[in-house]
Design a protein around this motif. Structure first.
Motif, PDB file in Angstrom:
ATOM      1  N   THR A  52       0.856  -1.184   0.000  1.00 57.54           N
ATOM      2  CA  THR A  52       0.000   0.000   0.000  1.00 57.54           C
ATOM      3  C   THR A  52       0.891   1.233   0.000  1.00 57.54           C
ATOM      4  O   THR A  52       1.935   1.260   0.657  1.00 57.54           O
ATOM      5  CB  THR A  52      -0.940   0.022   1.213  1.00 57.54           C
ATOM      6  N   LEU A  54       1.032   5.589   0.102  1.00 55.73           N
ATOM      7  CA  LEU A  54       0.525   6.958   0.169  1.00 55.73           C
ATOM      8  C   LEU A  54       1.341   7.740  -0.842  1.00 55.73           C
ATOM      9  O   LEU A  54       2.575   7.834  -0.709  1.00 55.73           O
ATOM     10  CB  LEU A  54       0.709   7.571   1.558  1.00 55.73           C
ATOM     11  N   SER A  72      -3.061   7.263  -9.573  1.00 55.33           N
ATOM     12  CA  SER A  72      -3.505   6.035  -8.910  1.00 55.33           C
ATOM     13  C   SER A  72      -3.410   4.865  -9.881  1.00 55.33           C
ATOM     14  O   SER A  72      -3.019   3.757  -9.508  1.00 55.33           O
ATOM     15  CB  SER A  72      -4.935   6.201  -8.383  1.00 55.33           C
ATOM     16  N   ARG A  81      -0.824  -0.561  -4.399  1.00 53.72           N
ATOM     17  CA  ARG A  81      -2.221  -0.159  -4.168  1.00 53.72           C
ATOM     18  C   ARG A  81      -2.237   1.196  -3.474  1.00 53.72           C
ATOM     19  O   ARG A  81      -1.624   1.374  -2.423  1.00 53.72           O
ATOM     20  CB  ARG A  81      -2.922  -1.213  -3.313  1.00 53.72           C
ATOM     21  N   ASN A  82      -2.936   2.138  -4.084  1.00 50.59           N
ATOM     22  CA  ASN A  82      -3.126   3.457  -3.502  1.00 50.59           C
ATOM     23  C   ASN A  82      -3.912   3.303  -2.204  1.00 50.59           C
ATOM     24  O   ASN A  82      -5.034   2.821  -2.201  1.00 50.59           O
ATOM     25  CB  ASN A  82      -3.882   4.356  -4.490  1.00 50.59           C
ATOM     26  N   VAL A  83      -3.328   3.719  -1.088  1.00 55.67           N
ATOM     27  CA  VAL A  83      -3.967   3.543   0.216  1.00 55.67           C
ATOM     28  C   VAL A  83      -5.258   4.366   0.320  1.00 55.67           C
ATOM     29  O   VAL A  83      -6.120   4.055   1.137  1.00 55.67           O
ATOM     30  CB  VAL A  83      -2.958   3.844   1.353  1.00 55.67           C
ATOM     31  N   VAL A  99      -3.872   9.004   7.577  1.00 53.62           N
ATOM     32  CA  VAL A  99      -2.703   8.272   7.081  1.00 53.62           C
ATOM     33  C   VAL A  99      -2.281   7.229   8.113  1.00 53.62           C
ATOM     34  O   VAL A  99      -2.023   6.067   7.767  1.00 53.62           O
ATOM     35  CB  VAL A  99      -1.537   9.232   6.753  1.00 53.62           C
ATOM     36  N   ARG A 102      -4.601   4.253   8.062  1.00 59.02           N
ATOM     37  CA  ARG A 102      -4.453   3.375   6.881  1.00 59.02           C
ATOM     38  C   ARG A 102      -3.069   2.741   6.812  1.00 59.02           C
ATOM     39  O   ARG A 102      -2.879   1.793   6.071  1.00 59.02           O
ATOM     40  CB  ARG A 102      -4.791   4.143   5.621  1.00 59.02           C
ATOM     41  N   ASP A 103      -2.113   3.269   7.545  1.00 56.94           N
ATOM     42  CA  ASP A 103      -0.790   2.683   7.750  1.00 56.94           C
ATOM     43  C   ASP A 103      -0.151   2.158   6.457  1.00 56.94           C
ATOM     44  O   ASP A 103       0.074   0.952   6.301  1.00 56.94           O
ATOM     45  CB  ASP A 103      -0.886   1.570   8.794  1.00 56.94           C
ATOM     46  N   PRO A 104       0.209   3.046   5.521  1.00 58.02           N
ATOM     47  CA  PRO A 104       0.786   2.584   4.255  1.00 58.02           C
ATOM     48  C   PRO A 104       2.141   1.898   4.438  1.00 58.02           C
ATOM     49  O   PRO A 104       2.904   2.235   5.342  1.00 58.02           O
ATOM     50  CB  PRO A 104       0.942   3.876   3.448  1.00 58.02           C
ATOM     51  N   ASP A 105       2.412   0.945   3.553  1.00 55.83           N
ATOM     52  CA  ASP A 105       3.701   0.256   3.542  1.00 55.83           C
ATOM     53  C   ASP A 105       4.814   1.176   3.050  1.00 55.83           C
ATOM     54  O   ASP A 105       5.968   1.045   3.452  1.00 55.83           O
ATOM     55  CB  ASP A 105       3.649  -0.974   2.635  1.00 55.83           C
ATOM     56  N   TYR A 171       4.276  -8.281   2.490  1.00 58.24           N
ATOM     57  CA  TYR A 171       3.441  -7.337   3.219  1.00 58.24           C
ATOM     58  C   TYR A 171       2.320  -8.056   3.897  1.00 58.24           C
ATOM     59  O   TYR A 171       1.795  -8.992   3.508  1.00 58.24           O
ATOM     60  CB  TYR A 171       2.873  -6.286   2.266  1.00 58.24           C
TER      61      TYR A 171
END
Length: 171
Positions: A52, A54, A72, A81-83, A99, A102-105, A171
């Motif tokens: 994911t 951001l 996107s 993948r767009n968070v 943010v 959603r905790d982006p990778d 992930y």
């Protein structure tokens, strides 16, 4: 939704209007071939869970891109993948709490030249974020990524290479 695969159609249409159909067809075919190669190389094709991302396009306030945005689509082609893909706005404002939730990778600062490092420094104080813990804070300052034209393909290729470098592992 604006998609990168719409670009060859536009090139062909412009070529027809300008009376340069043969040159436009060659350019459109080149774009199609490059997009297919990027999708084969980086796309999701059974790769398991996608990282994911951001994609931060401004810092104060925090702007990103929603799921209908061309950038996107570029993320998707790159196997990410767009968070915030569920947001319908092209360029939504999001807050820090959203943010964190959603905790982006990976956090990518798609910033003007020379600005990305400062944007990413702001995130380092949030040590609970997966992107911060794993050191996946990425500067990407190619402004062609936000332009609807053939140069967006070059920028997408650069974005794919960048994501691939930072998304090794599961992930």
């Amino acid at each position: 939704m604006v998609r990168l695969t719409d670009l060859p159609v536009s090139v062909r249409r412009l070529g027809a209007l300008a009376g340069t159909g043969a040159a436009a067809e060659r350019a459109a075919h080149d774009i199609e071939a490059r997009l297919a190669a990027l999708t084969r190389t980086y796309g999701a094709g059974g790769a398991g869970k996608l990282p994911t991302v951001l994609l931060q396009v401004w810092n104060r306030p925090i702007y990103t891109v929603g799921g209908q945005h061309l950038m996107s689509d570029a993320l998707s082609i790159c196997g990410a993948r767009n968070v915030f893909a569920d947001l319908p706005e092209a360029g939504p404002v999001v807050d820090t709490e959203a943010v964190i939730a959603r905790d982006p990778d990976i956090i990518i600062a798609a910033a003007p030249p020379g600005e990305g490092a400062a944007w990413l420094a702001d995130w380092k104080r949030f040590a609970t974020l997966a992107a911060v813990r794993s050191g996946r804070l990425v500067v990407f300052e190619d402004q062609a990524l936000s332009r609807l034209g053939p140069s967006v393909i070059d920028a997408t290729e650069g974005l794919c290479r960048t994501i691939a470098r930072f998304s090794r592992g599961s992930y």
